[in-house]
Structures are given as C-alpha cells and as structure tokens.
Design an enzyme around this catalytic site. Sequence first.
Site, PDB file in Angstrom:
ATOM      1  N   ASP A  83      33.151  55.309 -33.354  1.00 43.39           N
ATOM      2  CA  ASP A  83      33.574  54.199 -34.210  1.00 43.39           C
ATOM      3  C   ASP A  83      33.625  52.922 -33.386  1.00 43.39           C
ATOM      4  OD1 ASP A  83      35.753  54.748 -32.646  1.00 43.39           O
ATOM      5  OD2 ASP A  83      36.933  55.634 -34.254  1.00 43.39           O
ATOM      6  N   HIS A 397      28.188  62.698 -34.029  1.00 40.79           N
ATOM      7  CA  HIS A 397      29.001  61.878 -34.938  1.00 40.79           C
ATOM      8  C   HIS A 397      29.160  60.489 -34.309  1.00 40.79           C
ATOM      9  CE1 HIS A 397      32.260  61.351 -37.982  1.00 40.79           C
ATOM     10  NE2 HIS A 397      32.757  60.534 -37.063  1.00 40.79           N
ATOM     11  N   ASP A 449      26.140  71.934 -35.024  1.00 40.68           N
ATOM     12  CA  ASP A 449      25.537  70.611 -34.849  1.00 40.68           C
ATOM     13  C   ASP A 449      25.434  69.921 -36.212  1.00 40.68           C
ATOM     14  OD1 ASP A 449      24.285  68.389 -33.864  1.00 40.68           O
ATOM     15  OD2 ASP A 449      22.362  69.357 -33.467  1.00 40.68           O
ATOM     16  N   GLU A 458      31.607  64.713 -32.150  1.00 40.65           N
ATOM     17  CA  GLU A 458      31.895  63.354 -31.699  1.00 40.65           C
ATOM     18  C   GLU A 458      32.048  63.340 -30.180  1.00 40.65           C
ATOM     19  OE1 GLU A 458      34.340  59.434 -33.141  1.00 40.65           O
ATOM     20  OE2 GLU A 458      35.280  61.387 -33.473  1.00 40.65           O
TER      21      GLU A 458
END
Length: 534
Positions: A83, A397, A449, A458
């Site tokens: 993020d 991710h 995955d 992540e």
Amino acid sequence: MSDVSGRFVVAAAVVAVSLVMATAAAAAHDYGEALSKSLLYFEAQRSGRLPHNQRVRWRGHSGLTDGLEQGVDLVGGYYDAGDHVKFGLPMAFTITMLSWSVVEYGDEIAAAGELAHALHAIKWGTDYFIKAHTHPNVLWTQVGDGDSDHYCWQRPEDMTTSRHAYKVDAENPGSELFEFGDKYRGRYDASVEVVKNYYPSSSGYKDELLWAALWLHRATGRRDYLHYAVANADDFGGTGWAVSEFSWDIKYAGLQVLASQLLVEEKHLSSEQRAVVEKYRSKAEYYVCSCMGRNPGGADHNAGRTPAGLLFIRPWNNLQYVSNAAFLLTVYSDVLSALAQPLRCRGPEEDDGGEAAADAGEVLAFAKSQADYILGTNPMATSYLVGYGERYPRRVHHRAASSASYQHDKEFIGCLQGFDAAYSAGRENPHDLVGAVVGGPNAKDVFTDHRGWYMQTEACTYNTAPMVGVFSKLLELERRRREDASPSSTSPAGSKAEYYMCYCMNRNPGGADHNAGRTRRASSSSARSVGVPK
C-alpha cells in the site's frame, strides 16, 4: 584390467560425478544473486521523486505533495508494503536493519559489488527522516491514512487517498524515538491513534529506548549511552524479557544481541557493566536457543516450526520473523566465534550456567537453513524471494506491481477501478517485485499464490532488510569454501568427484594410497583359458 572394462569404470565414474554435481547444484544457492535482488526491491518501494539512476523502471514519481497540507516537506521515504502509507516505526526498523547489515558485513557487500546500492537504500530512508525531524521535539511519524488507503487499489502515481501527516511532539509524545522520547515518555500509537490498526506498539517503548541507546553508543562511542543501557537494563526489561521473536515492534532480542557484542568490541567495561551485559547476553541466548529448539522446557520455551523446519511465529507475514531470526543468529554466531565459546541454553530465569548446546558453526548452519528455505529449499520448491529461482510468487499483493506501468500507460486508474482491473484479476502481475520477501507459507509449509491471500503474498520492506546481511555472510562463506576446497577452481563436490575419476585412472599423485589397484595384463595362454579375447 582390459581397455573395455577400464572404459566402463571411467564411464561409471563420470556418471557418478554427474549425479554428485547435479545434487550439489540442486542444493546450492546463488547468494550473490539473492543479495543483488534484495537490494533492488527497495527501489520499487521508493516514494517521492525518483532519481535518474532508478533501476526499477516501471515505477514513477509519487507522493510529491506529501506534507504540503501541514506546511512541511515530507516527500521521499518508503512505502512499507503493497500500500502507500509511509509508517515511521517500521520504516525506521527497515533502515536500521539495512544499516546493521552494512556495519557487520560491509566488506562482503562491497566484494559483491553491491555496497553503493546498499548505501543508497539506507540514504533514501535517512534523508526522509532528517526532513521529518522538523524541530528538536517534533517528528512526523506517518503520511497517509491506512483506512482510506485500503479502500483503493491504485498505483502510487495515481493516489487520490488522504496524504494527511501525523506527528509526535512534547504534548503528543512518542518514546519509540530517543532523546525527545526519553524526556517526554508515552506510546506513539496513543498520540497517533490512526496507526493502532496497522503498527501498534504492543511491546511499549522501553525496548526502543534501550535499542536507541545501544545504537547511539556504537555510533558515537559516548559512554553516557552505555551507562543509560546499563542503568535501565532491569527496569526497561532488557535483562528481564526472554522472548522468541524479533520484529519492528518487539526489539528485545535484537538489543540483547547488540549488547552481547559489547563483550567483543568494548574493551573498557567495568565489572558492574560486564555483569549487566552478561545478563543481556543470557537473554540473547534464550532467543537463539528458542529458534533452534534447544531451550529446556519444551514448546513453551521454544519457537514453533513447520514440518519442514521453518520457524513459525504467526500466520500473518511469518517470514518477517524468519528473516530477522536468520540475521540475529548470523550475528550471534560471530559473537560466539570471537569469544571462542559455545551457545548455552538455559531456562528463562537462569542468568548463569546452562547447557552447552551448540557451537558457532551450528548456529550459523541453522540461520543458513532458514535462508535456504526462503530461497526455495522447501516442500513447495518455491522461492519466497521474488525473482529468484525458476518458481516464485507471481501474484504478489502489491498495487504498483499488479498494475500497468505508469511509464508506459499514463491513463488514470481510479480508486475502485483498480480492484477490477488488477486486484481481482487472476493473471500474474505484469511486474515482478524483484527482491521482495513475501509473507510465506502457512504452518504446514503450504503457500497459496493468490493476490487476495495477503497474509502470504504481501511483502514488506522489513522482511527483506535483514536478508541483506545474511546473504552477504553466506556469500562470503561460499567464497572461502571454494578457496579452501582445492587448489583448482572446482567446487568441493567437483573436487571429490575428480579425485574419484583420477583414482580410477591411476592419475592421482601419492602412489598406491591414492589410486585404485590394477591387475597385471594377462598372458595369451591364460586369456584363452578363461575365454577372454586377446
């Protein structure tokens, strides 16, 4: 021995050599490649205006107005994971672990040709923290809001989420920092409440104060920092906490190993200081013994393991604990070597004695086993360092890696648009997040995955940072092993295989002791009598 049978023996030897070499190659890892790729990862996580020598070309400038709302320049630094919030506490830990890697293994990193990249990775973070420290008692600890950020799936270049910045100061303390933090004590997540759901300071701030004092002593040599770490060792838990994990939050094991290094590096410890440092060391050994499963008391005093031997602390991003453990055990093996002493495992309340459980080589071997697991020596035959090996996570991710490159497609991606276009798409990411260590497999060594399975897929900067030091150490060990194995340039496995070939062919120096026995050539009559062609 006839020519035919001789050729058969040599051919068999060649087959044996091939098998030995193939097995050795399958088990070996290229730590130089792993080191190079791990440092590349930090360039993918950069926030701010990217430099002209940026190697990760699918990234672009981002966060160029950070701090504008508050009238300060907070452009730069790192995004912690997939993020786009800049969280100060884990970023500081990342930079510290990168720096510790260079402090311990800078020569090895330089020999691999990666020192400049390592220093650039550190500087990108320290430059940001210098900016964020706008006044003696003010530090900006976060830019962005985790809640609003998680509602969107956008490239950092397209961010439309809040870039509000948060600070700690005298009225809103954050003692996870040092001089100001020591004077104005308080947990930073009580002052910056928006961080509680993401990076809460569950261990409190006393470990950070000891951690900071020990680092400042090492950096400056000033005795007052050493006095602080000794005087507060008991009250702050440094010589009391016996733990089985080390992370951006719980730093006790790290500071205990750091204190243990004083026994090697600090030549002027008083008897009182040495006694306290030895107490720090006993707790460091509890951690090392816990990782290796050597503490008395069973499961209550030892870290968990998967069936294949991977340390397993928590299901969410477990590899952060593994990489940190691999680093601390690598450093502590150096302490044991320097002191010429074994690892001693004892109960959590014992400060003296304990059982001699392992030597420095065994401690380092365990650290290597964890690093090798990350690189693909595991039941899934999957490398959890992205971009290394033939099989690694392809659906990490990560907003930027899962989206079209801004360099080639500048069409704006909206907040929710990215969920359909990238997050929910089953395809592989268009960009490999090279060098990232993902969260890793579950407690049964199974990895999924899938982009939405963020507990496993992540990656975080503080997962990879400790591995820079570990890979550097292992790379140096491999170099020494090659040099020591043989005067030739062959690997250890190759040296033994060639010895066997020369043994069969009677070519080894040293006479009969180093060559296979031979029969004398048969006479014509004896050959005919047993039916062997002349």
